[in-house]
Motif scaffolding. Structure first.
Motif: not given
Ligand SMILES: NC(=O)c1ccc[n+]([C@@H]2O[C@H](COP(=O)([O-])OP(=O)(O)OC[C@H]3O[C@@H](n4cnc5c(N)ncnc54)[C@H](OP(=O)(O)O)[C@@H]3O)[C@@H](O)[C@H]2O)c1
Length: 272
Positions: A63-83
């Motif tokens: 079930k989706r609610s049973e797992v905890f999924v983490v992802t990370k924004v790449a350092p060249d995607h940190l500008a607003p809009g791009l993020l």
């Protein structure tokens, strides 16, 4: 499975790291990991495997609610809009709905932190992600980010294993109620040849890798070991049935040395 105490986010203390795992091999490992009891999966835009991690989780039938999924924004995607755009892309690759925890993968001096934090808060308030946090943040960066953010930053994912003294940054995280999640928690496999870890492991009937992971979780630090081998998935999660003594904890902590850091790039911040 134990959870990290973060006053909000419910982060399973042990997860599967997926850096360098790709394609069907990655999906198969993730699926197996779910079967073995893993409930926390760590991916990143930079790893190019969000689609595979999502495929593995879905194939497991959990079930989706049973797992905890983490992802990370790449350092060249940190500008607003791009993020925001990149997070929508991550959601499209994962196909698991809302992301449980979104981290800023690395600081980027070229983009004002205030703008990045505003964008991070916005994706949370828009409901794209349930929790937000950082990775590779130093004491100074934690202080700055915590002041700027109107939403709680629940986690700092940092390199952490017996060879690296991270006590300063861990103390700063705890002062801000941020969970600490250790990456490279078995020092990329170096702990397996360690005489001290082997001796302690033998006492408990455990491997040096298990001792390294136990050393972290026993301090309330999360760990996300990576393996490409199914048999090691089982080994790395079998760490909840023994306890290191205080003397063993002290002995392992004494293995830290000034050159213990493994992950250091040209874009790394000034480490504490
Ligand atoms: N936020 C960041 O900047 C950042 C940076 C680095 C990593 N991470 C995350 O943290 C995860 C883990 O870190 P990591 O991949 O750097 O290092 P790690 O998990 O400490 O070590 C992985 C290495 O150890 C081996 N290994 C795994 N289990 C083992 C065992 N039981 N006995 C012996 N060797 C074993 C693996 O080889 P086999 O495949 O042959 O088992 C692999 O070569 C990554 O996958 C990624 O998700 C985040």
């Amino acid at each position: 499975m134990l959870f990290l105490d973060t006053k909000g986010a419910h982060i399973p203390i042990l997860g599967l790291g997926t850096w360098e795992l790709r394609g069907r091999e990655c999906a198969r490992l993730v699926e197996q990991a779910v079967r073995l009891g893993y409930r926390h999966f760590d991916t990143a835009q930079m790893y190019g495997n969000e689609r595979d991690v999502g495929d593995g989780i879905r194939a497991s039938g959990i079930k989706r609610s049973e797992v905890f999924v983490v992802t990370k924004v790449a350092p060249d995607h940190l500008a607003p809009g791009l993020l925001e755009r990149s997070v929508k892309e991550s959601i499209g690759y994962l196909r698991l709905g809302e992301i449980d925890l979104l981290l800023l993968h690395w600081p980027n001096k070229g983009i004002p932190l205030s703008e990045t934090i505003d964008a991070l808060v916005r994706v949370k308030r828009e409901g794209l992600v349930r929790n937000i946090g950082v990775s590779n943040y130093t004491v100074a960066l934690i202080e700055e980010a915590a002041k700027l953010s109107d939403e709680r930053l629940v986690c700092n994912q940092i390199e952490c294993h017996p060879y690296l003294d991270q006590s300063k940054v861990i103390a700063a995280c705890r002062a801000h109620d941020m969970a600490v999640v250790a990456y490279s928690p078995i020092a990329r496999g170096h702990t397996i040849d360690d005489a001290v870890m082997s001796r302690i492991g033998k006492v408990h009937g455990k491997t040096p890798a298990q001792v390294s992971l136990r050393y972290l979780i026993q301090q309330g630090i999360g760990a996300i070991p990576r393996t490409s081998r199914v048999e090691r998935l089982a080994e790395n999660i079998a760490i909840f049935d023994f306890e290191l003594t205080d003397a063993e904890m002290v002995e392992i902590a004494a293995l830290a040395h000034p050159d213990g850091r493994i992950v250091d790039w040209s874009w790394s911040p000034q480490w504490d």
